[in-house]
Design a protein around this motif. Sequence first.
Motif, PDB file in Angstrom:
ATOM      1  N   ALA A  98       2.755  -1.277   5.315  1.00  0.00           N
ATOM      2  CA  ALA A  98       2.937   0.111   5.994  1.00  0.00           C
ATOM      3  C   ALA A  98       2.450  -0.203   7.502  1.00  0.00           C
ATOM      4  CB  ALA A  98       2.281   1.058   5.389  1.00  0.00           C
ATOM      5  N   ILE A  99       2.274   0.869   8.121  1.00  0.00           N
ATOM      6  CA  ILE A  99       1.647   0.858   9.622  1.00  0.00           C
ATOM      7  C   ILE A  99       0.389   1.355   9.671  1.00  0.00           C
ATOM      8  CG2 ILE A  99       1.970   1.704  11.993  1.00  0.00           C
ATOM      9  CD1 ILE A  99       4.049  -0.253  11.159  1.00  0.00           C
ATOM     10  N   ALA A 112      11.292   9.930  -5.409  1.00  0.00           N
ATOM     11  CA  ALA A 112      11.628  10.432  -4.059  1.00  0.00           C
ATOM     12  C   ALA A 112      10.760   9.421  -2.995  1.00  0.00           C
ATOM     13  CB  ALA A 112      11.241  11.701  -3.872  1.00  0.00           C
ATOM     14  N   SER A 113      11.000   9.109  -1.866  1.00  0.00           N
ATOM     15  CA  SER A 113      10.307   8.505  -1.011  1.00  0.00           C
ATOM     16  C   SER A 113       9.878   9.369  -0.034  1.00  0.00           C
ATOM     17  CB  SER A 113      11.399   7.588  -0.379  1.00  0.00           C
ATOM     18  OG  SER A 113      11.912   8.146   0.547  1.00  0.00           O
ATOM     19  N   HIS A 114       8.758   9.053   0.641  1.00  0.00           N
ATOM     20  CA  HIS A 114       8.267   9.845   1.692  1.00  0.00           C
ATOM     21  C   HIS A 114       9.197  10.224   2.792  1.00  0.00           C
ATOM     22  CE1 HIS A 114       4.191   8.029   0.069  1.00  0.00           C
ATOM     23  NE2 HIS A 114       4.055   9.297   0.079  1.00  0.00           N
ATOM     24  N   ALA A 115      10.221   9.399   3.132  1.00  0.00           N
ATOM     25  CA  ALA A 115      11.344   9.742   3.801  1.00  0.00           C
ATOM     26  C   ALA A 115      12.324  10.575   3.453  1.00  0.00           C
ATOM     27  CB  ALA A 115      11.792   8.314   4.480  1.00  0.00           C
ATOM     28  N   ALA A 161      -2.364   4.552   5.203  1.00  0.00           N
ATOM     29  CA  ALA A 161      -2.243   3.296   5.155  1.00  0.00           C
ATOM     30  C   ALA A 161      -3.169   2.509   6.219  1.00  0.00           C
ATOM     31  CB  ALA A 161      -0.813   2.946   5.558  1.00  0.00           C
ATOM     32  N   PRO A 199       0.834  -1.360  -0.143  1.00  0.00           N
ATOM     33  CA  PRO A 199      -0.053  -0.055   0.227  1.00  0.00           C
ATOM     34  C   PRO A 199       0.832   1.232   0.111  1.00  0.00           C
ATOM     35  CG  PRO A 199       0.250  -0.796   2.134  1.00  0.00           C
ATOM     36  CD  PRO A 199       0.955  -1.803   1.330  1.00  0.00           C
ATOM     37  N   MET A 200       0.290   2.505   0.187  1.00  0.00           N
ATOM     38  CA  MET A 200       1.080   3.768   0.114  1.00  0.00           C
ATOM     39  C   MET A 200       1.716   3.707   1.333  1.00  0.00           C
ATOM     40  SD  MET A 200      -1.726   6.305  -1.713  1.00  0.00           S
ATOM     41  CE  MET A 200      -0.570   7.702  -1.436  1.00  0.00           C
ATOM     42  N   PHE A 201       2.903   4.163   1.367  1.00  0.00           N
ATOM     43  CA  PHE A 201       3.600   4.300   2.700  1.00  0.00           C
ATOM     44  C   PHE A 201       4.374   3.059   3.231  1.00  0.00           C
ATOM     45  CE2 PHE A 201       0.370   7.505   3.015  1.00  0.00           C
ATOM     46  CZ  PHE A 201       1.189   8.745   2.999  1.00  0.00           C
ATOM     47  N   SER A 202       4.436   2.127   2.163  1.00  0.00           N
ATOM     48  CA  SER A 202       4.834   0.940   2.539  1.00  0.00           C
ATOM     49  C   SER A 202       6.653   0.531   2.357  1.00  0.00           C
ATOM     50  CB  SER A 202       4.236  -0.316   2.002  1.00  0.00           C
ATOM     51  OG  SER A 202       4.199  -0.412   0.721  1.00  0.00           O
ATOM     52  N   GLY A 203       6.944   1.867   1.670  1.00  0.00           N
ATOM     53  CA  GLY A 203       8.488   1.939   1.432  1.00  0.00           C
ATOM     54  C   GLY A 203       8.881   1.273   0.095  1.00  0.00           C
ATOM     55  N   LYS A 204       7.726   1.162  -1.062  1.00  0.00           N
ATOM     56  CA  LYS A 204       8.102   0.696  -2.350  1.00  0.00           C
ATOM     57  C   LYS A 204       9.079   1.589  -2.804  1.00  0.00           C
ATOM     58  CE  LYS A 204       3.936   1.265  -3.595  1.00  0.00           C
ATOM     59  NZ  LYS A 204       3.318   1.755  -2.357  1.00  0.00           N
ATOM     60  N   SER A 205       8.964   3.064  -2.784  1.00  0.00           N
ATOM     61  CA  SER A 205       9.827   3.677  -3.453  1.00  0.00           C
ATOM     62  C   SER A 205      11.380   3.691  -2.851  1.00  0.00           C
ATOM     63  CB  SER A 205       9.381   5.224  -3.342  1.00  0.00           C
ATOM     64  OG  SER A 205       8.144   5.286  -3.932  1.00  0.00           O
ATOM     65  N   GLU A 206      11.279   3.473  -1.218  1.00  0.00           N
ATOM     66  CA  GLU A 206      12.502   3.527  -0.608  1.00  0.00           C
ATOM     67  C   GLU A 206      13.196   2.265  -1.101  1.00  0.00           C
ATOM     68  OE1 GLU A 206      11.649   3.008   3.534  1.00  0.00           O
ATOM     69  OE2 GLU A 206      11.548   5.295   3.634  1.00  0.00           O
ATOM     70  N   THR A 238      -2.688   3.447  10.365  1.00  0.00           N
ATOM     71  CA  THR A 238      -2.828   4.593  11.086  1.00  0.00           C
ATOM     72  C   THR A 238      -3.907   4.758  12.331  1.00  0.00           C
ATOM     73  OG1 THR A 238      -4.319   5.578   9.390  1.00  0.00           O
ATOM     74  CG2 THR A 238      -1.963   6.056   9.108  1.00  0.00           C
TER      75      THR A 238
HETATM   76  P1  ADP Z   1       5.787   4.111  -0.924  1.00  0.00           P
HETATM   77  O1  ADP Z   1       6.410   4.327  -2.136  1.00  0.00           O
HETATM   78  O2  ADP Z   1       5.428   2.757  -0.645  1.00  0.00           O
HETATM   79  O3  ADP Z   1       4.531   5.031  -0.741  1.00  0.00           O
HETATM   80  P2  ADP Z   1       7.796   5.487   0.517  1.00  0.00           P
HETATM   81  O4  ADP Z   1       8.977   4.574   0.190  1.00  0.00           O
HETATM   82  O5  ADP Z   1       7.747   6.693  -0.181  1.00  0.00           O
HETATM   83  O6  ADP Z   1       6.440   4.399   0.330  1.00  0.00           O
HETATM   84  O7  ADP Z   1       7.884   5.988   2.050  1.00  0.00           O
HETATM   85  C1  ADP Z   1       7.993   5.076   3.190  1.00  0.00           C
HETATM   86  C2  ADP Z   1       8.084   5.773   4.398  1.00  0.00           C
HETATM   87  O8  ADP Z   1       6.939   6.527   4.772  1.00  0.00           O
HETATM   88  C3  ADP Z   1       8.579   5.040   5.740  1.00  0.00           C
HETATM   89  O9  ADP Z   1       9.878   4.962   5.666  1.00  0.00           O
HETATM   90  C4  ADP Z   1       8.149   6.137   6.837  1.00  0.00           C
HETATM   91  O10 ADP Z   1       9.143   6.883   6.929  1.00  0.00           O
HETATM   92  C5  ADP Z   1       7.134   7.020   6.042  1.00  0.00           C
HETATM   93  N1  ADP Z   1       5.698   6.578   6.433  1.00  0.00           N
HETATM   94  C6  ADP Z   1       4.817   7.813   6.651  1.00  0.00           C
HETATM   95  N2  ADP Z   1       3.499   7.169   7.189  1.00  0.00           N
HETATM   96  C7  ADP Z   1       3.819   5.622   7.218  1.00  0.00           C
HETATM   97  C8  ADP Z   1       2.801   4.736   7.795  1.00  0.00           C
HETATM   98  N3  ADP Z   1       1.720   4.845   7.849  1.00  0.00           N
HETATM   99  N4  ADP Z   1       3.513   3.530   7.676  1.00  0.00           N
HETATM  100  C9  ADP Z   1       4.818   3.317   7.483  1.00  0.00           C
HETATM  101  N5  ADP Z   1       5.477   4.309   7.122  1.00  0.00           N
HETATM  102  C10 ADP Z   1       5.203   5.410   6.892  1.00  0.00           C
END
Ligand code: ADP
Length: 202
Positions: free
Chosen positions: A154-155, A56-59, A192, A16-23, A157
């Motif tokens: 992800a975690i 870019a990742s959310h982090a 998430a 899902p979104m925020f699961s770290g796919k981009s990371e 919310t």
């Molecule tokens: P994706 O590409 O899957 O959307 P990203 O790689 O952009 O994910 O971002 C992952 C990062 O988002 C995590 O390492 C963490 O810092 C941050 N983050 C923000 N909200 C959450 C959440 N609910 N669960 C997990 N990570 C989160």
Amino acid sequence: LKSPYHGGHLEVIVGPMFSGKSEELIRRVTRAVIARQRVAVFKPAIDDRYHVAQVASHAGRSTPAVAVREAAEIRAHLLGEGPLLSAPDHTLPEVVGIDEAQFFGPDLGPLVLDLAGAGVRVILAGLDLDFRAEPFGCIPDLLARAESVEKLTAICTVCGAPATRSQRLIGGRPARFDDPVVLVGAEEAYEARCRVHHTVLR
Ligand code: ADP
């Protein structure tokens, strides 16, 4: 650093979104760059021309990328206009990464399979499920065809459990099942959520 596979192959990173796919995509691409491999990364463009951008990742980590409107532009960018399999091997990068792969249409599948067939390591990252928790576009087919699949969580919310779904909120309320998958111009947000706390209004 050698691939565990013989020749090209397809790796898919979903969740899902925020699961770290981009990371995870950035991590794999960065390691390929450290190994001095030629790497090309693509993502869908929001505007109408392909251009230099970044994944870019959310982090906050990022890697250079080319933004394209459709899969055909990835093909054109890698090869000029000619058919892929007639291109001499050395003209292709060793690694091709594609982020937000769910936004590409049905042309993405044939392209990535051609690339893998031509010896390229293809790394796709994308949503496995849409906001309704239904399989998203071309991704299920590519999950089935991939050599390697990583499902990230992800975690949630709401409760802090592992989240496997993307909750769409419109004006703070759960979206309706019959809302379009891609909504333009609405006040929307995503969170998430786990299976229990993911809600779709019917
Ligand atoms: P994706 O590409 O899957 O959307 P990203 O790689 O952009 O994910 O971002 C992952 C990062 O988002 C995590 O390492 C963490 O810092 C941050 N983050 C923000 N909200 C959450 C959440 N609910 N669960 C997990 N990570 C989160």
